[in-house]
Design an enzyme around this catalytic site. Structure first.
Site, PDB file in Angstrom:
ATOM      1  N   ALA A  26       0.828  -1.203   0.000  1.00 24.84           N
ATOM      2  CA  ALA A  26       0.000   0.000   0.000  1.00 24.84           C
ATOM      3  C   ALA A  26       0.865   1.257   0.000  1.00 24.84           C
ATOM      4  O   ALA A  26       0.694   2.123  -0.846  1.00 24.84           O
ATOM      5  CB  ALA A  26      -0.935  -0.009   1.199  1.00 24.84           C
ATOM      6  N   HIS A  27       1.777   1.346   0.953  1.00 21.94           N
ATOM      7  CA  HIS A  27       2.661   2.505   1.044  1.00 21.94           C
ATOM      8  C   HIS A  27       4.077   1.994   0.985  1.00 21.94           C
ATOM      9  O   HIS A  27       4.370   0.937   1.516  1.00 21.94           O
ATOM     10  CB  HIS A  27       2.542   3.225   2.397  1.00 21.94           C
ATOM     11  N   ASN A  28       4.943   2.772   0.402  1.00 21.16           N
ATOM     12  CA  ASN A  28       6.363   2.401   0.395  1.00 21.16           C
ATOM     13  C   ASN A  28       7.171   3.686   0.494  1.00 21.16           C
ATOM     14  O   ASN A  28       6.942   4.622  -0.269  1.00 21.16           O
ATOM     15  CB  ASN A  28       6.690   1.629  -0.894  1.00 21.16           C
TER      16      ASN A  28
END
Lengths: 158, 151
Positions: B96-98
Site C-alpha cells: 500500500a505505502h512504500n
C-alpha cells in the site's frame, strides 16, 4: 462480520463521502438503500472499529508537514506498556506501536511517528520524547522519509 | 507561505479530523461546533479536498477491523539496486505505502491484504524476486494516540 451491503458501502466511500449537504442520503441513493440504513451501518462499523473515525484525512505533505520522522526506541520489554502510553499521549505523535526487534540489525521495539514542518522541528519533538522516556531508552534513532515510493489507500473490492 | 491561511479552513482541518456526525445534516452540526454555517463548512471541505490538502473527507477504514491484515516490512536494499527493487516491491497490489528512509534498512512498506495469511506469502514472493530479506514488523501492541495534526 461484514455483509455484502457493508462491502458495497466500503467500496463507495473509499474515496470519501459525497460532499453535499446530505451525504448519507446521497450515498444511500447511489447504493439503492435508505439513508437510515446507511447511517445505522456506519454507526455499527464505527462501534466495531471497522471505521477508525469519520472526518478530514489530512495530506501531511500538502499541509506543509513535509518532514516525517519515524522515531524508534529500544526500551525494556517490561516497561513498554507504560512508556508507550506516555509517548502516545504527546499531541504530536500520530502513531505509536510496539513491534518485534530484528537483532542485530534492528534493536528497536517501540515506534512513534512524528510529523513536522522541518527535520529540525521533528528532531526537537523527538528530544522531547527522549526526555520523557529517560534512561529507560537504551538507544533510539529517527528515520526520515526521503521519498514516497508508493501510496495508495485501502482497497476493498465491492 | 503557510498552506492554510484561511481561518475557516484551519478550523476544519484542526477541528474535524474525527467525530463527523452520522446524521441527516452532518455539515450543519459539525459547522455549528466550529462556529461555521453549514454552507461555509461544506464549501471549506470541498476546497480543501479539491486542492489536495485533505486526501479525502469521510470514513477512515481500518483494514484489521475489517478482518484483513496489515504489516509493516523493511528491507536493506543496496543503493545500486534500489530503483529496480522498488519496482518489484511496488508491483504487488498488496503493497500500500512504500517509503525510502534514512537507515541501513532503507525501504519501508506496508503490506495490506484482505486475508491475513497473504502477508507472509507476499513477503516470501518479494524475497524470491529480489534475493533480499524482508523483515516483517507486525504491531504487537498499539498505544492510544490523539490523531490530530495541527496546522
Amino acid at each position: 462480520m461484514l455483509d455484502a451491503t457493508d462491502r458495497r458501502l466500503i467500496a463507495a466511500t473509499q474515496e470519501g463521502l459525497p460532499l453535499v449537504a446530505e451525504p448519507y442520503r446521497e450515498l444511500a441513493e447511489r447504493l439503492g438503500l435508505e439513508a437510515s440504513d446507511v447511517m445505522m451501518r456506519l454507526e455499527r462499523l464505527l462501534a466495531q472499529g471497522a471505521i477508525r473515525r469519520i472526518g478530514a484525512i489530512p495530506n501531511h505533505y500538502a499541509l506543509g508537514l513535509t518532514a516525517n520522522g519515524m522515531s524508534v526506541w529500544d526500551v525494556p520489554d517490561d516497561e513498554v506498556a507504560e512508556i508507550g502510553a506516555r509517548i502516545g499521549a504527546l499531541d504530536f505523535v500520530t502513531h505509536c506501536y510496539e513491534r518485534p526487534r530484528h537483532l542485530p540489525l534492528w534493536p528497536y521495539n517501540v515506534f512513534a511517528m512524528v510529523h513536522g514542518r522541518t527535520r529540525g522541528e521533528v528532531r526537537a519533538k523527538v528530544a522531547e520524547i527522549a526526555a520523557i522516556v529517560g534512561p529507560a531508552a537504551r538507544a533510539h534513532d529517527v528515520l526520515f522519509s526521503t521519498r514516497i515510493l508508493k501510496k495508495t489507500g485501502l482497497r476493498i473490492a465491492a | 507561505m503557510s498552506p492554510i491561511s484561511d481561518p475557516t479552513e484551519r478550523a476544519i482541518v484542526n477541528g474535524l479530523q474525527g467525530g463527523f456526525p452520522v446524521a441527516p445534516h452532518p455539515f450543519r452540526i459539525a459547522g455549528a461546533a466550529l462556529g461555521l454555517s453549514e454552507g461555509e463548512t461544506l464549501e471549506g471541505v470541498r476546497e480543501l479536498v479539491a486542492s489536495g490538502r485533505l486526501s479525502r473527507f469521510g470514513p477512515l477504514w481500518n483494514a484489521e477491523g475489517l478482518g484483513g491484515g496489515v504489516c509493516l516490512a523493511a528491507m536493506a536494499v543496496p543503493a545500486e539496486r534500489f530503483e529496480a527493487v522498488a519496482e518489484l516491491v511496488n508491483a504487488h497490489p498488496e503493497v500500500a505505502h512504500n517509503y525510502e528512509r534514512t537507515h541501513a534498512l532503507n525501504m519501508w512498506f506496508v503490506i495490506s491484504a484482505e486475508r491475513p495469511e497473504r502477508i507472509a506469502e507476499v513477503a516470501a514472493a518479494i524475497e524470491a524476486e529480489t534475493g533480499l530479506a524482508v523483515h516483517l514488523m507486525p504491531k504487537t501492541r498499539e498505544f492510544f494516540v490523539g490523531f490530530r495534526v495541527e496546522v
